[in-house]
Design a protein around this motif. Structure first.
Motif, short mmCIF file in Angstrom:
data_model
loop_
_atom_site.label_atom_id
_atom_site.label_comp_id
_atom_site.label_asym_id
_atom_site.label_seq_id
_atom_site.Cartn_x
_atom_site.Cartn_y
_atom_site.Cartn_z
N ALA A 24 0.82 -1.21 0.00
CA ALA A 24 0.00 0.00 0.00
C ALA A 24 0.86 1.26 0.00
CB ALA A 24 -0.94 0.00 1.20
N ASN A 25 2.15 1.11 0.17
CA ASN A 25 3.08 2.24 0.16
C ASN A 25 3.13 2.83 -1.25
OD1 ASN A 25 5.96 3.12 -0.61
ND2 ASN A 25 5.98 3.23 1.62
N LYS A 26 3.08 4.15 -1.36
CA LYS A 26 3.04 4.77 -2.69
C LYS A 26 4.27 4.47 -3.51
CE LYS A 26 4.95 9.32 -1.52
NZ LYS A 26 4.73 10.74 -1.61
N TRP A 27 5.43 4.41 -2.87
CA TRP A 27 6.66 4.15 -3.63
C TRP A 27 6.68 2.72 -4.14
CZ3 TRP A 27 8.06 8.54 -5.09
CH2 TRP A 27 8.14 9.64 -4.24
N THR A 28 6.23 1.78 -3.34
CA THR A 28 6.17 0.38 -3.78
C THR A 28 5.29 0.25 -5.02
OG1 THR A 28 6.57 -0.55 -1.59
CG2 THR A 28 5.38 -1.94 -3.14
N ALA A 29 4.12 0.84 -4.96
CA ALA A 29 3.19 0.75 -6.09
C ALA A 29 3.82 1.30 -7.36
CB ALA A 29 1.89 1.49 -5.76
N MET A 30 4.46 2.45 -7.25
CA MET A 30 5.06 3.06 -8.44
C MET A 30 6.23 2.24 -8.96
SD MET A 30 4.86 7.11 -7.79
CE MET A 30 4.04 7.52 -6.27
N ILE A 31 7.05 1.70 -8.07
CA ILE A 31 8.18 0.87 -8.49
C ILE A 31 7.69 -0.38 -9.20
CG2 ILE A 31 10.08 -0.57 -7.63
CD1 ILE A 31 10.47 1.64 -5.43
N VAL A 32 6.69 -1.04 -8.65
CA VAL A 32 6.17 -2.26 -9.27
C VAL A 32 5.60 -1.94 -10.65
CG1 VAL A 32 4.37 -4.04 -9.11
CG2 VAL A 32 5.77 -3.49 -7.12
N ILE A 33 4.89 -0.84 -10.78
CA ILE A 33 4.32 -0.44 -12.08
C ILE A 33 5.45 -0.21 -13.10
CG2 ILE A 33 3.14 1.45 -13.29
CD1 ILE A 33 1.32 1.64 -10.73
N ALA A 47 14.66 7.46 -12.49
CA ALA A 47 14.29 8.43 -13.52
C ALA A 47 12.80 8.39 -13.83
CB ALA A 47 15.10 8.17 -14.80
N GLN A 48 12.20 7.21 -13.73
CA GLN A 48 10.78 7.08 -14.05
C GLN A 48 9.86 7.38 -12.87
OE1 GLN A 48 9.48 3.82 -16.61
NE2 GLN A 48 11.63 3.29 -16.92
N VAL A 49 10.34 7.15 -11.66
CA VAL A 49 9.54 7.42 -10.46
C VAL A 49 9.96 8.80 -9.94
CG1 VAL A 49 8.84 6.63 -8.17
CG2 VAL A 49 9.36 4.95 -9.95
N GLU A 50 9.40 9.81 -10.51
CA GLU A 50 9.80 11.18 -10.17
C GLU A 50 9.54 11.48 -8.70
OE1 GLU A 50 8.04 13.98 -12.86
OE2 GLU A 50 8.85 12.94 -14.62
N ILE A 52 11.29 10.45 -6.01
CA ILE A 52 11.82 9.51 -5.02
C ILE A 52 13.31 9.78 -4.83
CG2 ILE A 52 12.31 7.64 -6.66
CD1 ILE A 52 11.36 5.67 -4.45
N SER A 53 13.72 9.83 -3.59
CA SER A 53 15.15 10.05 -3.30
C SER A 53 15.90 8.74 -3.50
CB SER A 53 15.33 10.55 -1.87
OG SER A 53 15.09 9.52 -0.94
N GLY A 54 17.20 8.85 -3.66
CA GLY A 54 18.03 7.66 -3.81
C GLY A 54 17.95 6.76 -2.60
N LYS A 55 17.94 7.35 -1.41
CA LYS A 55 17.88 6.56 -0.18
C LYS A 55 16.56 5.81 -0.07
CE LYS A 55 18.16 6.71 4.87
NZ LYS A 55 17.79 5.34 4.92
N VAL A 56 15.47 6.50 -0.33
CA VAL A 56 14.15 5.85 -0.24
C VAL A 56 14.04 4.75 -1.30
CG1 VAL A 56 11.66 6.21 -0.53
CG2 VAL A 56 13.01 7.81 0.83
#
Length: 122
Positions: A24-33, A47-50, A52-56
């Motif tokens: 349900a985490n927004k970053w997880t959803a975007m990464i999987v997509i 580059a595609q997940v605008e 998001i920091s490198g650490k996150v």
């Protein structure tokens, strides 16, 4: 654990809540997509997940590999190359995430209208 275990994310003691929180985490959803189309390198995902920091991104990728959603492949090359791709388990997230994405993109005008109405009423 055995496969006959009955999980219930609504129970406060149920460990399956961690899986729900992860997907349900927004970053997880975007990464999987983003990774759905095939293996990608760290910088390509970033580059595609605008936004998001490198650490996150590094932390989220690590957690997704740990949970079996992504597979990390390191190639013994110079310079070293690492790619991330969905596992079979990760691919099971594609349909639900596509539905959520479609809902968000289709209904955002209605959400904005509702927010404006609510804020005007305050």
């Amino acid at each position: 654990m055995s496969s006959d275990t009955s999980w219930n994310v609504l129970k406060s003691t149920c460990p399956s809540r961690t899986s729900l929180a992860r997907i349900a985490n927004k970053w997880t959803a975007m990464i999987v997509i983003v990774v759905a189309d095939g293996p990608l390198r760290f910088r390509d995902i970033q580059a595609q997940v605008e936004g998001i920091s490198g650490k996150v991104l590094a932390d989220t990728l690590s957690q997704l590999v740990r949970d079996g959603i992504l597979e990390r492949t390191a190639y013994a090359e110079i310079p070293p190359r690492v790619e991330y791709q969905l596992t079979e388990l990760g691919e099971t997230l594609l349909a639900p995430l596509a539905a959520l994405r479609a809902w968000a993109e289709t209904n955002f005008d209605a959400v904005l209208e509702s927010r404006d109405k609510y804020d005007r009423a305050l």
